[in-house]
Design a protein around this motif. Structure first.
Motif, PDB file in Angstrom:
ATOM      1  N   MET A 135       0.844  -1.201   0.000  1.00  0.00           N
ATOM      2  CA  MET A 135       0.000   0.000   0.000  1.00  0.00           C
ATOM      3  C   MET A 135       0.875   1.245   0.000  1.00  0.00           C
ATOM      4  O   MET A 135       1.997   1.246   0.502  1.00  0.00           O
ATOM      5  N   LEU A 136       0.343   2.305  -0.563  1.00  0.00           N
ATOM      6  CA  LEU A 136       1.013   3.609  -0.553  1.00  0.00           C
ATOM      7  C   LEU A 136       0.050   4.631   0.036  1.00  0.00           C
ATOM      8  O   LEU A 136      -1.116   4.706  -0.365  1.00  0.00           O
ATOM      9  N   TRP A 137       0.551   5.418   0.974  1.00  0.00           N
ATOM     10  CA  TRP A 137      -0.263   6.405   1.656  1.00  0.00           C
ATOM     11  C   TRP A 137       0.256   7.796   1.367  1.00  0.00           C
ATOM     12  O   TRP A 137       1.463   8.030   1.367  1.00  0.00           O
ATOM     13  N   ALA A 138      -0.667   8.699   1.103  1.00  0.00           N
ATOM     14  CA  ALA A 138      -0.327  10.115   0.940  1.00  0.00           C
ATOM     15  C   ALA A 138      -0.822  10.865   2.168  1.00  0.00           C
ATOM     16  O   ALA A 138      -1.932  10.632   2.640  1.00  0.00           O
ATOM     17  N   CYS A 139       0.005  11.743   2.681  1.00  0.00           N
ATOM     18  CA  CYS A 139      -0.374  12.572   3.817  1.00  0.00           C
ATOM     19  C   CYS A 139      -0.497  14.016   3.354  1.00  0.00           C
ATOM     20  O   CYS A 139       0.426  14.555   2.724  1.00  0.00           O
ATOM     21  N   VAL A 140      -1.617  14.624   3.651  1.00  0.00           N
ATOM     22  CA  VAL A 140      -1.831  16.048   3.398  1.00  0.00           C
ATOM     23  C   VAL A 140      -1.731  16.746   4.744  1.00  0.00           C
ATOM     24  O   VAL A 140      -2.642  16.669   5.570  1.00  0.00           O
ATOM     25  N   LEU A 141      -0.594  17.377   4.970  1.00  0.00           N
ATOM     26  CA  LEU A 141      -0.355  18.091   6.223  1.00  0.00           C
ATOM     27  C   LEU A 141      -0.889  19.510   6.085  1.00  0.00           C
ATOM     28  O   LEU A 141      -0.637  20.191   5.083  1.00  0.00           O
ATOM     29  N   LEU A 142      -1.630  19.961   7.083  1.00  0.00           N
ATOM     30  CA  LEU A 142      -2.273  21.275   7.056  1.00  0.00           C
ATOM     31  C   LEU A 142      -1.741  22.104   8.219  1.00  0.00           C
ATOM     32  O   LEU A 142      -2.352  22.185   9.293  1.00  0.00           O
ATOM     33  N   PRO A 143      -0.584  22.730   8.049  1.00  0.00           N
ATOM     34  CA  PRO A 143       0.056  23.418   9.184  1.00  0.00           C
ATOM     35  C   PRO A 143      -0.664  24.669   9.649  1.00  0.00           C
ATOM     36  O   PRO A 143      -0.434  25.130  10.767  1.00  0.00           O
ATOM     37  N   HIS A 144      -1.528  25.256   8.815  1.00  0.00           N
ATOM     38  CA  HIS A 144      -2.230  26.489   9.185  1.00  0.00           C
ATOM     39  C   HIS A 144      -3.740  26.284   9.085  1.00  0.00           C
ATOM     40  O   HIS A 144      -4.464  27.181   8.640  1.00  0.00           O
ATOM     41  N   LEU A 145      -4.210  25.126   9.509  1.00  0.00           N
ATOM     42  CA  LEU A 145      -5.605  24.773   9.290  1.00  0.00           C
ATOM     43  C   LEU A 145      -6.560  25.748   9.974  1.00  0.00           C
ATOM     44  O   LEU A 145      -7.534  26.204   9.371  1.00  0.00           O
ATOM     45  N   ALA A 146      -6.321  26.076  11.236  1.00  0.00           N
ATOM     46  CA  ALA A 146      -7.240  26.955  11.971  1.00  0.00           C
ATOM     47  C   ALA A 146      -7.317  28.328  11.317  1.00  0.00           C
ATOM     48  O   ALA A 146      -8.404  28.895  11.155  1.00  0.00           O
TER      49      ALA A 146
END
Length: 474
Positions: A1-12
């Motif tokens: 399996m391959l996983w992609a991570c979408v990091l949201l450092p400024h989400l708020a």
């Protein structure tokens, strides 16, 4: 399996800025008790004024008098994360929100549909930019490794365990998402890189830092299975924007309306469905909400179409009181079937297809102003058709007329003046209606007037005048 991570450092902060009418003005999120409110996030304009996270609100307002402060609401952020998961569900059936500040999705099964990873990644980034979220993306054979690598190096993609192990070895310990206080302990021991941690004796690591650290490292490297709660999209869309000012006209509501309809379209794309009806609720302070119902004849999910329909309905509503909130609620979400298109479209670029034009006319003029016609099995011309609502195809008439019919039938016959008339065809006798009190006995002719117009006229059966005009041929 391959996983992609979408990091949201400024989400708020992005959650607020994407719905703010003036995101370029100084703005900050605040948190903490009332006695000591501090800044939790600032936008670029506020940072340029010397404002920073952890600063007191009083000091920030002294430096920037035009600063706008908004409460940092965890519930608002949670709703945004759910929305982003619904968006990601469009690209993968395995989406998880278990990792804080990020979402992960399994992408190996989607590469055949969305192309190789560089094209797939570009598509994800285009969507996130359009939605208004800053992000970092990485791909790895495990979800935990993808999350760590996204924080370390944006755009990194590894597909094999060996390359993943080498990439993780260079990650600083502070970015490795280690549980508890393990990262601080390693820093004090001058252990700076994750590779140094992995080189330490496993038994000593377990004794000093507990089994949680060993479990985390095993999941990073793929030696232990990951237990992720997978997201399932809800059966309804319900989003609300709280306005920080009183809005007294529908024109000022267009900006938040555009954002809400765009979010609805992204949610529908994730479900691979459409919407046939949704409701806009204008929230007031001292009275009940004003409801604006937007009904569609066929399911739609294009953001421009949804916005135009909602805009047309909203502009026809008189706002009874200042608006403080705008809410969009959609529960009727049938399957969406795209309209069939030709390989080479003959339609001019600037023209609008019929479904789009029909919905825009209904939004502008009202539901009752746009309708279709359907043939009825009745020989009397004025009763041979009926109004047809909806989009169902018209039923074929029971009996085709024996002669051509005019394209423009008058609401009621009028005397046909002017001489001479040239008879082109006829007579066609129509005798019908004796059973319902609407008995007619007429001889119809196709005539040509002195001006060269082709008309459809009749006179009493067996007579040769006077003629009554009943329709015009094109």
């Amino acid at each position: 399996m391959l996983w992609a991570c979408v990091l949201l450092p400024h989400l708020a902060l992005d959650t607020v800025l994407r719905r703010h009418p003036a995101p370029d003005q100084p703005l900050a999120l605040v948190t903490g008790p009332l006695q000591r409110r501090v800044l939790s996030a600032v936008n670029a304009a506020a940072a340029a004024q010397g404002l920073h996270r952890g600063q007191s609100v009083a000091a920030a307002e002294a430096l920037c008098g035009a600063l706008q402060v908004i409460d940092d609401d965890p519930a608002r952020v949670a709703r945004t994360r759910d929305f982003l998961a619904a968006w990601a569900y469009r690209y993968s059936s395995q989406v998880s929100l278990d990792l804080p500040g990020a979402l992960v999705l399994e992408v190996e099964g989607s590469l055949g549909l969305f192309g190789p990873w560089p094209a797939f990644e570009a598509r994800l980034r285009d969507d996130l930019r359009a939605l208004g979220f800053r992000h970092r993306i990485a791909m790895a054979p495990t979800a935990a490794a993808a999350a760590v690598l996204a924080r370390h190096q944006d755009g990194l993609a590894v597909t094999t365990p060996g390359v993943m192990h080498a990439a993780l070895s260079s990650v600083p310990v502070a970015q490795a998402r280690l549980p508890g206080k393990a990262a601080a302990a390693f820093e004090r021991m001058a252990v700076r890189r994750l590779g140094q941690v992995l080189a330490l004796p496993r038994a000593s690591l377990g004794q000093r830092h507990g089994p949680a650290l060993l479990s985390h490292l095993d999941q990073l490297l793929g030696h232990a299975p990951e237990t992720l709660a997978l997201y399932r999209p809800p059966d309804a869309f319900d989003e609300k924007i709280e306005l920080n000012y009183d809005v007294e006209s529908s024109l000022a509501l267009l900006f938040p309306l555009r954002r809400l309809t765009a979010d609805l379209a992204a949610y529908l794309a994730g479900r691979d469905g459409g919407v046939s009806r949704f409701v806009l609720r204008l929230g007031h302070e001292d009275r009940e909400d004003t409801e604006v119902v937007v009904g569609l004849l066929a399911p739609e999910r294009q953001p421009a179409m949804l916005f135009e329909l909602a805009r047309g309905r909203l502009e026809r509503v008189a706002v009874p009181a200042p608006v403080r909130t705008l809410r969009l609620l959609a529960r009727e979400l049938p399957p969406f079937v795209p309209a069939a298109r030709e390989l080479f479209e003959a339609r001019p670029q600037q023209s609008v297809d019929w479904p789009s034009l029909r919905e825009r006319l209904r939004a502008r003029l009202g539901n009752d102003a746009v309708y279709g016609l359907e043939a009825v099995a009745d020989h009397r011309p004025e009763r041979s058709w009926k109004r047809r609502d909806g989009i169902a195809p018209p039923s074929a008439p029971a009996h085709a007329p024996p002669a051509p019919r005019p394209t423009w039938l008058l609401p009621r016959p009028v005397p046909l003046h002017g001489r001479p008339l040239r008879l082109l065809a006829g007579p066609e006798r129509i005798e019908s209606g004796w059973w319902d009190g609407g008995d007619v006995q007429r001889d119809y002719y196709v005539v040509e007037t002195a001006q060269g117009q082709r008309a459809w006229a009749y006179c009493a059966a067996g007579e040769h005048g006077p003629y009554m005009l009943h329709g015009w041929f094109a």
